[in-house]
Design a protein around this motif. Structure first.
Motif, PDB file in Angstrom:
ATOM      1  N   MET B   1       1.755 -47.910   0.927  1.00 12.23           N
ATOM      2  CA  MET B   1       2.080 -46.563   0.996  1.00 12.23           C
ATOM      3  C   MET B   1       3.759 -46.389   1.539  1.00 12.23           C
ATOM      4  O   MET B   1       4.116 -47.153   2.478  1.00 12.23           O
ATOM      5  N   THR B   2       4.198 -45.503   0.862  1.00  9.04           N
ATOM      6  CA  THR B   2       5.490 -45.231   1.207  1.00  9.04           C
ATOM      7  C   THR B   2       5.582 -44.315   2.371  1.00  9.04           C
ATOM      8  O   THR B   2       4.707 -43.527   2.677  1.00  9.04           O
ATOM      9  N   ALA B   3       6.767 -44.217   2.960  1.00  8.80           N
ATOM     10  CA  ALA B   3       6.710 -43.456   4.467  1.00  8.80           C
ATOM     11  C   ALA B   3       6.628 -41.908   3.739  1.00  8.80           C
ATOM     12  O   ALA B   3       7.131 -41.662   2.768  1.00  8.80           O
ATOM     13  N   PRO B   4       5.769 -40.917   4.525  1.00 12.81           N
ATOM     14  CA  PRO B   4       5.714 -39.667   3.913  1.00 12.81           C
ATOM     15  C   PRO B   4       7.020 -38.905   3.744  1.00 12.81           C
ATOM     16  O   PRO B   4       7.867 -38.688   4.472  1.00 12.81           O
ATOM     17  N   SER B   5       7.138 -38.663   2.285  1.00 12.61           N
ATOM     18  CA  SER B   5       8.453 -38.121   1.665  1.00 12.61           C
ATOM     19  C   SER B   5       8.298 -36.569   1.986  1.00 12.61           C
ATOM     20  O   SER B   5       7.220 -36.029   2.229  1.00 12.61           O
ATOM     21  N   ASN B   6       9.346 -35.813   1.561  1.00  5.27           N
ATOM     22  CA  ASN B   6       9.159 -34.338   1.431  1.00  5.27           C
ATOM     23  C   ASN B   6       8.403 -33.994   0.293  1.00  5.27           C
ATOM     24  O   ASN B   6       7.889 -32.821   0.563  1.00  5.27           O
ATOM     25  N   SER B   7       8.319 -34.661  -0.773  1.00  7.35           N
ATOM     26  CA  SER B   7       7.455 -34.350  -1.900  1.00  7.35           C
ATOM     27  C   SER B   7       6.029 -34.731  -1.701  1.00  7.35           C
ATOM     28  O   SER B   7       5.882 -35.995  -1.442  1.00  7.35           O
ATOM     29  N   ILE B   8       4.973 -33.968  -2.317  1.00  4.71           N
ATOM     30  CA  ILE B   8       3.431 -34.526  -1.985  1.00  4.71           C
ATOM     31  C   ILE B   8       3.154 -34.749  -3.455  1.00  4.71           C
ATOM     32  O   ILE B   8       2.453 -35.554  -3.602  1.00  4.71           O
ATOM     33  N   VAL B   9       3.897 -34.278  -4.594  1.00  2.77           N
ATOM     34  CA  VAL B   9       3.320 -34.492  -5.804  1.00  2.77           C
ATOM     35  C   VAL B   9       4.699 -34.865  -6.699  1.00  2.77           C
ATOM     36  O   VAL B   9       5.376 -33.768  -6.596  1.00  2.77           O
ATOM     37  N   GLU B  10       4.737 -35.813  -7.307  1.00  2.00           N
ATOM     38  CA  GLU B  10       5.663 -36.120  -8.132  1.00  2.00           C
ATOM     39  C   GLU B  10       5.328 -36.562  -9.661  1.00  2.00           C
ATOM     40  O   GLU B  10       4.713 -37.661  -9.716  1.00  2.00           O
ATOM     41  N   MET B  11       5.632 -35.870 -10.642  1.00  2.00           N
ATOM     42  CA  MET B  11       5.085 -36.226 -11.790  1.00  2.00           C
ATOM     43  C   MET B  11       6.477 -36.401 -12.803  1.00  2.00           C
ATOM     44  O   MET B  11       7.601 -35.711 -12.721  1.00  2.00           O
ATOM     45  N   VAL B  23      -2.139 -33.017 -24.729  1.00  2.00           N
ATOM     46  CA  VAL B  23      -2.286 -31.798 -23.941  1.00  2.00           C
ATOM     47  C   VAL B  23      -1.272 -31.477 -22.860  1.00  2.00           C
ATOM     48  O   VAL B  23      -1.297 -30.333 -22.437  1.00  2.00           O
ATOM     49  N   LEU B  24      -0.554 -32.492 -22.805  1.00  2.00           N
ATOM     50  CA  LEU B  24       0.526 -32.605 -21.622  1.00  2.00           C
ATOM     51  C   LEU B  24       1.708 -33.223 -22.242  1.00  2.00           C
ATOM     52  O   LEU B  24       1.386 -34.540 -22.502  1.00  2.00           O
ATOM     53  N   SER B  25       2.772 -32.840 -22.199  1.00  2.00           N
ATOM     54  CA  SER B  25       3.700 -33.353 -22.884  1.00  2.00           C
ATOM     55  C   SER B  25       4.947 -33.429 -21.985  1.00  2.00           C
ATOM     56  O   SER B  25       5.436 -32.427 -21.841  1.00  2.00           O
ATOM     57  N   GLY B  26       5.438 -34.637 -21.612  1.00  3.66           N
ATOM     58  CA  GLY B  26       6.572 -34.760 -20.868  1.00  3.66           C
ATOM     59  C   GLY B  26       6.726 -33.851 -19.791  1.00  3.66           C
ATOM     60  O   GLY B  26       7.743 -33.217 -19.468  1.00  3.66           O
ATOM     61  N   ILE B  27       5.759 -33.929 -18.705  1.00  2.00           N
ATOM     62  CA  ILE B  27       5.689 -32.973 -17.570  1.00  2.00           C
ATOM     63  C   ILE B  27       6.647 -33.672 -16.483  1.00  2.00           C
ATOM     64  O   ILE B  27       6.328 -34.669 -15.828  1.00  2.00           O
ATOM     65  N   ASN B  28       7.570 -32.948 -16.111  1.00  2.00           N
ATOM     66  CA  ASN B  28       8.229 -33.461 -14.991  1.00  2.00           C
ATOM     67  C   ASN B  28       8.185 -32.286 -13.715  1.00  2.00           C
ATOM     68  O   ASN B  28       8.498 -31.053 -14.250  1.00  2.00           O
ATOM     69  N   LEU B  29       7.653 -32.467 -12.710  1.00  2.00           N
ATOM     70  CA  LEU B  29       7.364 -31.698 -11.739  1.00  2.00           C
ATOM     71  C   LEU B  29       7.309 -32.152 -10.227  1.00  2.00           C
ATOM     72  O   LEU B  29       6.934 -33.475 -10.070  1.00  2.00           O
ATOM     73  N   THR B  30       7.986 -31.729  -9.387  1.00  2.00           N
ATOM     74  CA  THR B  30       7.930 -32.054  -8.224  1.00  2.00           C
ATOM     75  C   THR B  30       7.580 -30.895  -7.063  1.00  2.00           C
ATOM     76  O   THR B  30       8.135 -29.722  -7.231  1.00  2.00           O
ATOM     77  N   VAL B  31       6.462 -31.225  -6.359  1.00  2.00           N
ATOM     78  CA  VAL B  31       6.056 -30.090  -5.422  1.00  2.00           C
ATOM     79  C   VAL B  31       6.491 -30.695  -3.963  1.00  2.00           C
ATOM     80  O   VAL B  31       6.006 -31.654  -3.611  1.00  2.00           O
ATOM     81  N   THR B  32       7.114 -29.841  -3.043  1.00  2.00           N
ATOM     82  CA  THR B  32       7.389 -30.335  -1.700  1.00  2.00           C
ATOM     83  C   THR B  32       6.142 -29.651  -0.884  1.00  2.00           C
ATOM     84  O   THR B  32       5.295 -28.830  -1.178  1.00  2.00           O
ATOM     85  N   ARG B  33       6.236 -30.428   0.298  1.00  2.00           N
ATOM     86  CA  ARG B  33       5.512 -29.891   1.403  1.00  2.00           C
ATOM     87  C   ARG B  33       5.625 -28.435   1.879  1.00  2.00           C
ATOM     88  O   ARG B  33       6.675 -28.218   1.912  1.00  2.00           O
ATOM     89  N   GLY B  34       4.303 -27.876   1.812  1.00  2.00           N
ATOM     90  CA  GLY B  34       4.549 -26.546   2.550  1.00  2.00           C
ATOM     91  C   GLY B  34       4.691 -25.459   1.459  1.00  2.00           C
ATOM     92  O   GLY B  34       4.677 -24.306   1.595  1.00  2.00           O
TER      93      GLY B  34
END
Lengths: 385, 256
Positions: B1-11, B23-34
């Motif tokens: 496990m990497t250290a908790p980073s600011n992003s929680i989901v990285e696609m 049905v999903l094509s080349g999704i790039n998405l980063t969701v940050t905590r909070g």
């Protein structure tokens, strides 16, 4: 507000005499039933000679069990009564009318069968009391279903432990039929559930094994499997002297597990996919998902079918005559084989019929109650209008 | 496990097929905590599939997906055969479904305590206490001993939210949480979600409630035919949509 008498007339008109066709049908069926029932009652009261039943009651109830071992049969019956009582307690709260009915039944049984045998009277009262006490305890304390399941399992083990020293191959009569049904049903339910889940496993080998097992068992005759296991047992385990009863139960378990697995599978297939997904999204492991989420719901849905399977087990027990066991039906033939009773065929079979009918009805009623108990929390059809 | 980073989901370049259909094509998405991310799109646009990939209810075929430091490999089976990381992710990610999916044979309280006891190995007493507190938070403390079928749709969905929260998730996924509800029950569920957002919970929400999206979302993503066509703050998104198709979609749903 209609008077009750008028309500009855309206009810009868709506349900029995709505159209000329209904009137004809109702009249025909009422006459037919009246004719049949009156003949049966006339025969039972004036023609039949019931001494064969009371004289041979021991054979009917316990087969050739020696009289020094009777106490084991009574203790076993006591435990069977408390099993039936505790399961009933899950489904039905006890009511005064149940008490009255039970008391009348006790009086009837005493007058009919016990006569002036005080020991039998005391034992029979004990059996009825054990039934009533476990019913009251369970319906009052409302323990969790799992505890009742544990109690039933423990009682079954105790029954077998107590009866075994009498010589397992000497069990006979109604005692054999009941113990046979109870013990096989227990294993049938356990293996049925395992097979049903195995059939859905993600492991291809396990899945194929379960499918092949279930399908091949369901395509074979029960009597063949029972006979085959009886002769094959000594082949595989030459040094282990397995009792015929055990081998007979094994045959039933081998066959009916496949049948029960299909019943459970029916219940599993009816579950919405969302249940599995919700359980997965909570991080539950596969065992927890199956045991805590899917199985209880599947059992609830498949309970009517499973209870039908258990009733089938009871009704098919006479098949064990092929391995030489004397179950309830077979003891009837044994009694008829004696020259003094050879002309009492109708009486003996009428007694058998009535006994099977009563036990089958009790099983069905208890199953209804259990269904009702397990359905708590779900909307029933009757609540939806 | 990497250290908790600011992003929680990285696609990164996520692809997903149903059979041969992309049905999903080349999704790039980063969701940050909070962060509160709202995903909108027409039916069949892949929005539900997208969030179902995050907790492994659907597997993806290509690209990479990292959730809370754990990598979800491609072609992960949704069962526990998906491996330890899949279960670790599910422990940290709660999900709320359109159809509630409460366990009908368990009381409300047992719905809330099952996973904490079995997965987090909490004691039943501790789990019960936590369940009582959560039920109070969603306004249902009086209903703990009832069965789901005895509750209204809105109440059931609030129980479902509490059940997900009982696992103390880092991230909550909402898959059209109000779409199966009668109109008068929508607001009670949205109120609970608003409070969650105000408490700083990271949330990814698929919804058709545009007013709610505008008010609560930090960012809004518009999905069309498996692609993210547009992503931005609510004011950018609603007041100045850059993409033509976004404009068409917004006018079609905001008209009535």
């Amino acid at each position: 507000m209609r008077s009750p008498a008028l309500s009855i007339i309206f009810w009868a008109r709506r349900n029995l005499f709505a159209t000329p066709k209904d009137i004809a049908l109702t009249a025909l069926l009422v006459l037919l039933s009246f004719w049949a029932i009156s003949h049966v009652i006339y025969w039972a009261v004036f023609v039949a000679r019931w001494d064969v039943v009371s004289d041979s009651l021991r054979v009917f109830l316990v087969g050739t069990l020696p009289s020094t071992e009777f106490w084991r049969a009574w203790v076993a019956l006591l435990l069977v009564a408390s099993i039936v009582g505790s399961v009933s307690g899950l489904g039905f709260a006890i009511r005064p009318r149940h008490m009255v009915f039970g008391f009348l039944l006790l009086v009837f049984l005493t007058v009919t069968f016990v006569g002036n045998n005080l020991v039998a009277l005391a034992a029979l009262s004990g059996v009825m009391a054990s039934f009533a006490v476990s019913w009251v305890l369970v319906s009052r304390l409302a323990p969790s279903t799992a505890y009742v399941g544990l109690f039933v399992t423990g009682s079954l083990a105790l029954i077998v432990t107590i009866l075994a020293p009498a010589g397992m191959d000497r069990w006979g009569g109604l005692l054999l039929s009941l113990i046979f049904t109870l013990v096989s049903s227990f294993f049938i339910l356990v293996f049925g559930v395992i097979l049903a889940f195995g059939r859905r496993s993600s492991n291809l080998a396990l899945r194929l094994f379960c499918i092949m097992y279930i399908e091949s068992m369901r395509s074979l005759p029960l009597i063949l499997i029972v006979y085959w296991i009886w002769i094959a047992g000594p082949l595989f385990l030459p040094t282990w002297n397995v009792a015929t009863v055990t081998r007979g139960i094994a045959g039933f378990v081998v066959y009916f597990s496949a049948v029960a697995a299909e019943s459970v599978r029916g219940g599993l297939q009816g579950l919405p996919k969302g249940q599995l997904e919700a359980a997965r999204s909570l991080g539950l492991g596969e065992f927890d998902i199956n045991y805590h989420v899917l199985l209880p719901q599947a059992l609830r849905a498949s309970l009517p079918a499973l209870m039908g399977n258990i009733l089938d087990v009871f009704n098919f027990v006479p098949v064990v005559f092929v391995v030489g066991l004397a179950d309830f039906l077979r003891t009837g033939e044994m009694v008829l084989a004696s020259p003094s009773y050879s002309n009492r065929t109708y009486e003996v079979y009428a007694f058998m019929l009535a006994t099977y009918f009563v036990i089958g009805s009790v099983l069905t009623i208890v199953a209804r109650g259990l269904e009702h108990h397990l359905a708590k929390g779900s909307r029933r059809l009757s609540e939806l209008d | 496990m990497t250290a908790p980073s600011n992003s929680i989901v990285e696609m990164i370049d996520l692809n997903k097929y149903f059979g041969t259909q992309l049905v999903l094509s080349g999704i790039n998405l980063t969701v940050t905590r909070g962060e509160v991310l709202v995903i909108i799109g027409g039916s069949g646009s892949g929005k539900s599939t997208l969030i179902r990939c995050i907790n492994g209810l659907e597997s993806h075929e290509g690209g990479s997906l990292i959730v809370d430091g754990y990598t979800m490999p491609p072609l992960t089976p949704p069962s526990a055969a998906g491996g330890k990381d899949l279960l670790r992710i599910r422990k940290r990610v709660g999900m709320v479904f359109q159809q509630f999916n409460l366990f009908p044979h368990k009381t409300v309280r047992d719905n809330l305590t099952l996973a904490p006891v079995r997965v987090h190995k909490r004691s039943p007493a501790a789990a019960n206490e936590a369940a009582t507190a959560l039920l109070a938070r969603v306004g249902l403390e009086a209903h703990a001993s009832k069965f789901p079928a005895q509750l209204s749709g809105g109440q059931q969905q609030r129980v479902a939210i509490a059940r997900a929260l009982a696992m103390e998730p880092e991230l909550m996924l909402f898959d059209e949480p109000t779409s199966a509800l009668d109109p008068e029950m929508v607001s009670e569920v949205l109120d609970v979600m608003r409070e969650l957002a105000a408490d700083g919970m990271t949330m990814i929400i698929v919804t058709h409630e545009m007013g709610f999206a505008r008010e609560v979302a930090d960012r809004i993503a518009y999905l069309d035919k498996g692609r993210i066509l547009e992503i931005g703050t609510p004011s950018e998104f609603f007041d100045a949509p850059k993409n033509n198709r976004t404009r068409t979609f917004l006018s079609s749903i905001l008209k009535h």
